[in-house]
Design a protein around this motif. Structure first.
Motif, PDB file in Angstrom:
ATOM      1  N   LEU A 169      -1.307   6.719  10.247  1.00 22.83           N
ATOM      2  CA  LEU A 169      -2.681   6.703   9.732  1.00 22.83           C
ATOM      3  C   LEU A 169      -3.099   8.083   9.218  1.00 22.83           C
ATOM      4  O   LEU A 169      -3.906   8.180   8.296  1.00 22.83           O
ATOM      5  CB  LEU A 169      -3.649   6.202  10.798  1.00 22.83           C
ATOM      6  CG  LEU A 169      -3.505   4.722  11.138  1.00 22.83           C
ATOM      7  CD1 LEU A 169      -4.401   4.356  12.322  1.00 22.83           C
ATOM      8  CD2 LEU A 169      -3.802   3.843   9.935  1.00 22.83           C
ATOM      9  N   GLY A 170      -2.542   9.134   9.791  1.00 19.68           N
ATOM     10  CA  GLY A 170      -2.806  10.476   9.296  1.00 19.68           C
ATOM     11  C   GLY A 170      -2.223  10.707   7.919  1.00 19.68           C
ATOM     12  O   GLY A 170      -2.777  11.460   7.113  1.00 19.68           O
ATOM     13  N   VAL A 171      -1.125  10.055   7.625  1.00 17.49           N
ATOM     14  CA  VAL A 171      -0.470  10.171   6.324  1.00 17.49           C
ATOM     15  C   VAL A 171      -1.087   9.208   5.321  1.00 17.49           C
ATOM     16  O   VAL A 171      -1.240   9.520   4.145  1.00 17.49           O
ATOM     17  CB  VAL A 171       1.050   9.895   6.466  1.00 17.49           C
ATOM     18  CG1 VAL A 171       1.721   9.774   5.119  1.00 17.49           C
ATOM     19  CG2 VAL A 171       1.708  10.979   7.293  1.00 17.49           C
ATOM     20  N   HIS A 200       7.211   1.586   5.737  1.00 17.31           N
ATOM     21  CA  HIS A 200       8.350   2.276   5.136  1.00 17.31           C
ATOM     22  C   HIS A 200       7.951   3.575   4.441  1.00 17.31           C
ATOM     23  O   HIS A 200       8.473   4.647   4.755  1.00 17.31           O
ATOM     24  CB  HIS A 200       9.084   1.341   4.164  1.00 17.31           C
ATOM     25  CG  HIS A 200      10.246   1.982   3.491  1.00 17.31           C
ATOM     26  ND1 HIS A 200      11.488   2.024   4.076  1.00 17.31           N
ATOM     27  CD2 HIS A 200      10.356   2.638   2.308  1.00 17.31           C
ATOM     28  CE1 HIS A 200      12.313   2.657   3.274  1.00 17.31           C
ATOM     29  NE2 HIS A 200      11.658   3.038   2.198  1.00 17.31           N
ATOM     30  N   ASP A 201       7.045   3.490   3.480  1.00 14.68           N
ATOM     31  CA  ASP A 201       6.673   4.672   2.696  1.00 14.68           C
ATOM     32  C   ASP A 201       5.984   5.723   3.552  1.00 14.68           C
ATOM     33  O   ASP A 201       6.302   6.913   3.466  1.00 14.68           O
ATOM     34  CB  ASP A 201       5.774   4.280   1.518  1.00 14.68           C
ATOM     35  CG  ASP A 201       6.509   3.453   0.465  1.00 14.68           C
ATOM     36  OD1 ASP A 201       7.760   3.503   0.421  1.00 14.68           O
ATOM     37  OD2 ASP A 201       5.825   2.743  -0.293  1.00 14.68           O
ATOM     38  N   ALA A 202       5.030   5.297   4.381  1.00  9.35           N
ATOM     39  CA  ALA A 202       4.283   6.253   5.200  1.00  9.35           C
ATOM     40  C   ALA A 202       5.200   6.960   6.202  1.00  9.35           C
ATOM     41  O   ALA A 202       5.058   8.169   6.422  1.00  9.35           O
ATOM     42  CB  ALA A 202       3.143   5.550   5.928  1.00  9.35           C
ATOM     43  N   LEU A 203       6.132   6.227   6.794  1.00  9.33           N
ATOM     44  CA  LEU A 203       7.056   6.855   7.739  1.00  9.33           C
ATOM     45  C   LEU A 203       7.872   7.948   7.061  1.00  9.33           C
ATOM     46  O   LEU A 203       8.133   9.000   7.657  1.00  9.33           O
ATOM     47  CB  LEU A 203       7.990   5.819   8.368  1.00  9.33           C
ATOM     48  CG  LEU A 203       7.357   4.872   9.373  1.00  9.33           C
ATOM     49  CD1 LEU A 203       8.343   3.776   9.764  1.00  9.33           C
ATOM     50  CD2 LEU A 203       6.863   5.619  10.600  1.00  9.33           C
ATOM     51  N   GLY A 204       8.269   7.713   5.838  1.00  8.83           N
ATOM     52  CA  GLY A 204       9.072   8.700   5.110  1.00  8.83           C
ATOM     53  C   GLY A 204       8.307   9.981   4.800  1.00  8.83           C
ATOM     54  O   GLY A 204       8.918  11.007   4.514  1.00  8.83           O
ATOM     55  N   ARG A 205       6.999   9.939   4.885  1.00  9.26           N
ATOM     56  CA  ARG A 205       6.182  11.113   4.583  1.00  9.26           C
ATOM     57  C   ARG A 205       5.611  11.800   5.829  1.00  9.26           C
ATOM     58  O   ARG A 205       4.799  12.717   5.726  1.00  9.26           O
ATOM     59  CB  ARG A 205       5.038  10.716   3.660  1.00  9.26           C
ATOM     60  CG  ARG A 205       5.497  10.282   2.267  1.00  9.26           C
ATOM     61  CD  ARG A 205       4.353  10.144   1.279  1.00  9.26           C
ATOM     62  NE  ARG A 205       3.226   9.382   1.780  1.00  9.26           N
ATOM     63  CZ  ARG A 205       3.140   8.042   1.767  1.00  9.26           C
ATOM     64  NH1 ARG A 205       4.121   7.331   1.267  1.00  9.26           N
ATOM     65  NH2 ARG A 205       2.081   7.436   2.231  1.00  9.26           N
ATOM     66  N   ARG A 221      12.130   7.543  10.245  1.00  8.88           N
ATOM     67  CA  ARG A 221      12.254   6.167   9.749  1.00  8.88           C
ATOM     68  C   ARG A 221      13.636   5.608  10.067  1.00  8.88           C
ATOM     69  O   ARG A 221      13.769   4.469  10.516  1.00  8.88           O
ATOM     70  CB  ARG A 221      11.981   6.129   8.246  1.00  8.88           C
ATOM     71  CG  ARG A 221      11.999   4.720   7.675  1.00  8.88           C
ATOM     72  CD  ARG A 221      11.542   4.672   6.244  1.00  8.88           C
ATOM     73  NE  ARG A 221      12.385   5.454   5.375  1.00  8.88           N
ATOM     74  CZ  ARG A 221      11.976   6.001   4.226  1.00  8.88           C
ATOM     75  NH1 ARG A 221      10.738   5.869   3.812  1.00  8.88           N
ATOM     76  NH2 ARG A 221      12.818   6.686   3.482  1.00  8.88           N
ATOM     77  N   ALA A 222      14.681   6.409   9.874  1.00  5.29           N
ATOM     78  CA  ALA A 222      16.042   5.948  10.181  1.00  5.29           C
ATOM     79  C   ALA A 222      16.189   5.667  11.677  1.00  5.29           C
ATOM     80  O   ALA A 222      16.827   4.682  12.071  1.00  5.29           O
ATOM     81  CB  ALA A 222      17.063   6.992   9.724  1.00  5.29           C
ATOM     82  N   SER A 223      15.584   6.506  12.504  1.00  4.56           N
ATOM     83  CA  SER A 223      15.635   6.300  13.946  1.00  4.56           C
ATOM     84  C   SER A 223      14.931   5.004  14.337  1.00  4.56           C
ATOM     85  O   SER A 223      15.413   4.257  15.204  1.00  4.56           O
ATOM     86  CB  SER A 223      14.991   7.498  14.650  1.00  4.56           C
ATOM     87  OG  SER A 223      14.945   7.296  16.034  1.00  4.56           O
ATOM     88  N   MET A 261       0.834  -1.174   0.000  1.00  9.81           N
ATOM     89  CA  MET A 261       0.000   0.000   0.000  1.00  9.81           C
ATOM     90  C   MET A 261       0.881   1.241   0.000  1.00  9.81           C
ATOM     91  O   MET A 261       1.701   1.416   0.873  1.00  9.81           O
ATOM     92  CB  MET A 261      -0.853   0.035   1.261  1.00  9.81           C
ATOM     93  CG  MET A 261      -1.896  -1.012   1.358  1.00  9.81           C
ATOM     94  SD  MET A 261      -2.830  -0.784   2.878  1.00  9.81           S
ATOM     95  CE  MET A 261      -3.157  -2.478   3.259  1.00  9.81           C
ATOM     96  N   THR A 262       0.698   2.069  -0.964  1.00 10.78           N
ATOM     97  CA  THR A 262       1.414   3.333  -0.979  1.00 10.78           C
ATOM     98  C   THR A 262       0.429   4.444  -1.268  1.00 10.78           C
ATOM     99  O   THR A 262      -0.658   4.218  -1.778  1.00 10.78           O
ATOM    100  CB  THR A 262       2.532   3.340  -2.044  1.00 10.78           C
ATOM    101  OG1 THR A 262       1.954   3.139  -3.315  1.00 10.78           O
ATOM    102  CG2 THR A 262       3.576   2.286  -1.760  1.00 10.78           C
ATOM    103  N   SER A 263       0.812   5.621  -0.933  1.00  8.74           N
ATOM    104  CA  SER A 263      -0.004   6.793  -1.156  1.00  8.74           C
ATOM    105  C   SER A 263       0.900   7.867  -1.702  1.00  8.74           C
ATOM    106  O   SER A 263       2.101   7.870  -1.457  1.00  8.74           O
ATOM    107  CB  SER A 263      -0.645   7.233   0.156  1.00  8.74           C
ATOM    108  OG  SER A 263      -1.461   8.351  -0.050  1.00  8.74           O
ATOM    109  N   ASP A 264       0.297   8.778  -2.456  1.00  5.42           N
ATOM    110  CA  ASP A 264       1.093   9.861  -3.011  1.00  5.42           C
ATOM    111  C   ASP A 264       1.496  10.836  -1.924  1.00  5.42           C
ATOM    112  O   ASP A 264       0.841  10.966  -0.913  1.00  5.42           O
ATOM    113  CB  ASP A 264       0.300  10.591  -4.098  1.00  5.42           C
ATOM    114  CG  ASP A 264       0.112   9.721  -5.335  1.00  5.42           C
ATOM    115  OD1 ASP A 264       0.940   8.822  -5.545  1.00  5.42           O
ATOM    116  OD2 ASP A 264      -0.860   9.947  -6.068  1.00  5.42           O
ATOM    117  N   GLY A 265       2.536  11.537  -2.163  1.00  8.23           N
ATOM    118  CA  GLY A 265       3.019  12.550  -1.241  1.00  8.23           C
ATOM    119  C   GLY A 265       4.522  12.482  -1.152  1.00  8.23           C
ATOM    120  O   GLY A 265       5.109  11.412  -1.229  1.00  8.23           O
TER     121      GLY A 265
END
Length: 174
Positions: free
Chosen positions: A92-94, A164-169, A15-17, A1-5
């Motif tokens: 979940l907000g992202v 992974h993706d959501a944390l980066g955003r 995410r690194a932390s 699951m990915t989302s734009d942004g």
């Protein structure tokens, strides 16, 4: 699951932390597992085990297997509470469609906590046992540490991959 942004500087640092924290949990768990196995096999005596545990980052001045497990399980529990209270709502907000993933990760947190409670229980029984009952309790301890290792490693990998993706955003601050 990915989302734009776009990824954010904060999200990338967060995410690194998280990965560093997970790597630390894995390293300490590997050391606990190896030491429990060595004690169980009679390869390491009590004094040697205490010296090894004393060198582990989580215990500092503490000197026994029970203290190590207590400290490790406490750090693990606080880590999961922080994820439950801060990280999951932010993710979940992202990306709201991660609801089922977050629900599964939350269930995994509860499963890990249940195994940690069993680990504590066997350590209490081990500390109170007579020498002739120690062998079976050490075997039980090793089994629980192995179970925790499998469960926690799978959980950490799943969490890192699924979020992974959501944390980066993530926007600052969460």
């Amino acid at each position: 699951m990915t989302s734009d942004g776009p990824e954010t500087e904060f999200g990338l640092r967060y995410r690194a932390s998280l990965h560093r924290a997970h790597d630390w949990l894995r390293t300490e768990l590997d050391q606990l597992r190896a030491l429990a196995a060595q004690v169980g096999a009679g390869e390491v005596g009590v004094r040697e085990a205490r010296a090894t545990i004393n060198a582990l980052a989580v215990t500092g001045h503490r000197w026994d297997l029970g203290a190590f497990c207590e400290a490790y399980c406490g750090v693990l529990a606080r880590h999961h509470v922080r994820e439950d209270v801060e990280m999951f709502p932010a993710v979940l907000g992202v990306q709201p469609d991660l609801g089922p993933v977050v629900d599964r990760l939350d269930a995994e947190h509860r499963a890990v906590a249940a195994v940690a409670r069993r680990l504590d229980d066997v350590l209490v029984r081990l500390s109170r046992s007579a020498p002739d009952g120690t062998r079976s309790l050490v075997a039980e301890l090793i089994g629980i540490v192995d179970e925790l290792t499998v469960l926690l490693r799978a959980h950490l990998a799943h969490e890192e991959e699924a979020l992974h993706d959501a944390l980066g955003r993530l926007p600052a601050p969460i």
